[in-house]
Motif scaffolding. Structure first.
Motif, PDB file in Angstrom:
ATOM      1  N   ASN A   5       0.887  -1.221  -0.167  1.00  0.00           N
ATOM      2  CA  ASN A   5      -0.626   0.182   0.601  1.00  0.00           C
ATOM      3  C   ASN A   5       0.849   1.335  -0.238  1.00  0.00           C
ATOM      4  O   ASN A   5       0.904   2.242  -0.601  1.00  0.00           O
ATOM      5  CB  ASN A   5      -0.877  -0.065   1.004  1.00  0.00           C
ATOM      6  N   LYS A   6       1.939   0.971   0.880  1.00  0.00           N
ATOM      7  CA  LYS A   6       2.540   2.491   0.445  1.00  0.00           C
ATOM      8  C   LYS A   6       3.355   2.781   0.028  1.00  0.00           C
ATOM      9  O   LYS A   6       3.788   3.386  -0.968  1.00  0.00           O
ATOM     10  CB  LYS A   6       4.099   2.053   1.494  1.00  0.00           C
ATOM     11  N   ILE A   7       3.910   1.494  -1.257  1.00  0.00           N
ATOM     12  CA  ILE A   7       4.336   1.698  -2.637  1.00  0.00           C
ATOM     13  C   ILE A   7       4.042   2.001  -3.919  1.00  0.00           C
ATOM     14  O   ILE A   7       3.446   3.475  -4.703  1.00  0.00           O
ATOM     15  CB  ILE A   7       5.062   0.167  -3.484  1.00  0.00           C
ATOM     16  N   SER A  31      -1.707   2.114 -17.717  1.00  0.00           N
ATOM     17  CA  SER A  31      -0.199   1.026 -18.000  1.00  0.00           C
ATOM     18  C   SER A  31       0.951   1.490 -17.472  1.00  0.00           C
ATOM     19  O   SER A  31       1.992   0.957 -17.113  1.00  0.00           O
ATOM     20  CB  SER A  31       0.129   0.414 -18.803  1.00  0.00           C
ATOM     21  N   LEU A  32       1.254   2.717 -17.846  1.00  0.00           N
ATOM     22  CA  LEU A  32       2.690   3.899 -17.163  1.00  0.00           C
ATOM     23  C   LEU A  32       2.835   3.213 -15.491  1.00  0.00           C
ATOM     24  O   LEU A  32       3.819   3.159 -15.129  1.00  0.00           O
ATOM     25  CB  LEU A  32       2.592   5.137 -17.518  1.00  0.00           C
ATOM     26  N   ASP A  33       1.363   3.685 -14.700  1.00  0.00           N
ATOM     27  CA  ASP A  33       1.701   3.326 -12.756  1.00  0.00           C
ATOM     28  C   ASP A  33       2.241   1.908 -13.109  1.00  0.00           C
ATOM     29  O   ASP A  33       3.067   1.695 -11.980  1.00  0.00           O
ATOM     30  CB  ASP A  33       0.106   3.619 -12.333  1.00  0.00           C
ATOM     31  N   LEU A  34       1.668   1.070 -13.960  1.00  0.00           N
ATOM     32  CA  LEU A  34       2.315  -0.691 -14.186  1.00  0.00           C
ATOM     33  C   LEU A  34       3.247  -0.247 -13.890  1.00  0.00           C
ATOM     34  O   LEU A  34       4.329  -0.897 -12.925  1.00  0.00           O
ATOM     35  CB  LEU A  34       1.484  -0.954 -15.184  1.00  0.00           C
ATOM     36  N   ILE A  35       4.746   0.465 -15.034  1.00  0.00           N
ATOM     37  CA  ILE A  35       5.497   0.088 -15.392  1.00  0.00           C
ATOM     38  C   ILE A  35       5.971   1.296 -13.778  1.00  0.00           C
ATOM     39  O   ILE A  35       6.992   0.196 -13.345  1.00  0.00           O
ATOM     40  CB  ILE A  35       6.002   1.285 -16.442  1.00  0.00           C
ATOM     41  N   THR A  36       5.811   1.459 -13.319  1.00  0.00           N
ATOM     42  CA  THR A  36       6.442   2.886 -12.135  1.00  0.00           C
ATOM     43  C   THR A  36       5.894   0.974 -10.679  1.00  0.00           C
ATOM     44  O   THR A  36       7.245   0.786 -10.112  1.00  0.00           O
ATOM     45  CB  THR A  36       5.528   3.066 -12.006  1.00  0.00           C
ATOM     46  N   LEU A  37       5.209   0.233 -10.412  1.00  0.00           N
ATOM     47  CA  LEU A  37       4.659  -0.350  -9.493  1.00  0.00           C
ATOM     48  C   LEU A  37       5.454  -0.742 -10.422  1.00  0.00           C
ATOM     49  O   LEU A  37       6.551  -1.674  -8.624  1.00  0.00           O
ATOM     50  CB  LEU A  37       3.502  -0.654  -9.666  1.00  0.00           C
ATOM     51  N   THR A  39       8.624  -1.755 -11.149  1.00  0.00           N
ATOM     52  CA  THR A  39      10.555  -1.349 -10.661  1.00  0.00           C
ATOM     53  C   THR A  39      10.299  -1.282  -9.738  1.00  0.00           C
ATOM     54  O   THR A  39      11.184  -1.584  -8.687  1.00  0.00           O
ATOM     55  CB  THR A  39       9.896  -0.112 -11.890  1.00  0.00           C
ATOM     56  N   SER A  40       8.855  -0.677  -8.451  1.00  0.00           N
ATOM     57  CA  SER A  40       9.185  -0.808  -6.802  1.00  0.00           C
ATOM     58  C   SER A  40       9.202  -1.887  -5.978  1.00  0.00           C
ATOM     59  O   SER A  40      10.430  -2.200  -5.528  1.00  0.00           O
ATOM     60  CB  SER A  40       8.436   0.021  -6.682  1.00  0.00           C
ATOM     61  N   LEU A  41       8.392  -3.043  -6.883  1.00  0.00           N
ATOM     62  CA  LEU A  41       8.019  -4.074  -6.067  1.00  0.00           C
ATOM     63  C   LEU A  41       9.759  -4.488  -6.425  1.00  0.00           C
ATOM     64  O   LEU A  41      10.433  -5.375  -5.475  1.00  0.00           O
ATOM     65  CB  LEU A  41       7.275  -4.622  -7.136  1.00  0.00           C
ATOM     66  N   SER A  61      -4.786  -5.829  -7.711  1.00  0.00           N
ATOM     67  CA  SER A  61      -5.528  -5.484  -6.527  1.00  0.00           C
ATOM     68  C   SER A  61      -4.452  -5.851  -5.327  1.00  0.00           C
ATOM     69  O   SER A  61      -3.329  -5.961  -6.164  1.00  0.00           O
ATOM     70  CB  SER A  61      -6.686  -6.591  -6.279  1.00  0.00           C
ATOM     71  N   ASN A  62      -4.796  -5.918  -3.797  1.00  0.00           N
ATOM     72  CA  ASN A  62      -3.751  -5.666  -3.211  1.00  0.00           C
ATOM     73  C   ASN A  62      -3.109  -7.380  -3.003  1.00  0.00           C
ATOM     74  O   ASN A  62      -1.847  -8.201  -3.339  1.00  0.00           O
ATOM     75  CB  ASN A  62      -3.870  -4.792  -1.581  1.00  0.00           C
ATOM     76  N   SER A  63      -4.263  -8.324  -3.202  1.00  0.00           N
ATOM     77  CA  SER A  63      -3.839 -10.071  -2.458  1.00  0.00           C
ATOM     78  C   SER A  63      -3.184 -10.580  -3.983  1.00  0.00           C
ATOM     79  O   SER A  63      -2.657 -11.054  -4.625  1.00  0.00           O
ATOM     80  CB  SER A  63      -4.899 -10.076  -2.625  1.00  0.00           C
TER      81      SER A  63
END
Length: 76
Positions: A5-7, A31-37, A39-41, A61-63
């Motif tokens: 959630n913080k990410i 889709s751009l947020d997905l790339i950022t997500l 990378t962050s993960l 989703s979180n799950s």
């Protein structure tokens, strides 16, 4: 380690990801947020997500994100 959630909040602070069950359908991520997500993960959990796992259903989703991280040996 930051939790998922913080990410997500760092990517899109204006949304509440905890109560949503489909980030893409409900417009919380694109889709751009997905790339950022991704990378962050990868950076946060020191993993490399395979291209075959980069599908919206693994990040909706979180799950679903938790399940993906567990596949890569991340202990949440």
């Amino acid at each position: 380690m930051r939790d998922i959630n913080k990410i997500l909040k760092e990517i899109r602070p204006e949304f509440d990801f905890e109560t949503c069950n489909d980030f893409f359908k409900n417009g919380l991520l694109d889709s751009l947020d997905l790339i950022t997500l991704i990378t962050s993960l990868e950076e946060e959990y020191n993993i490399s997500i395979e291209g075959t796992d980069i599908l919206p259903e693994n990040f909706r989703s979180n799950s679903s994100i938790e399940n993906l991280l567990k596949k890569y040996g991340v202990d949440l």
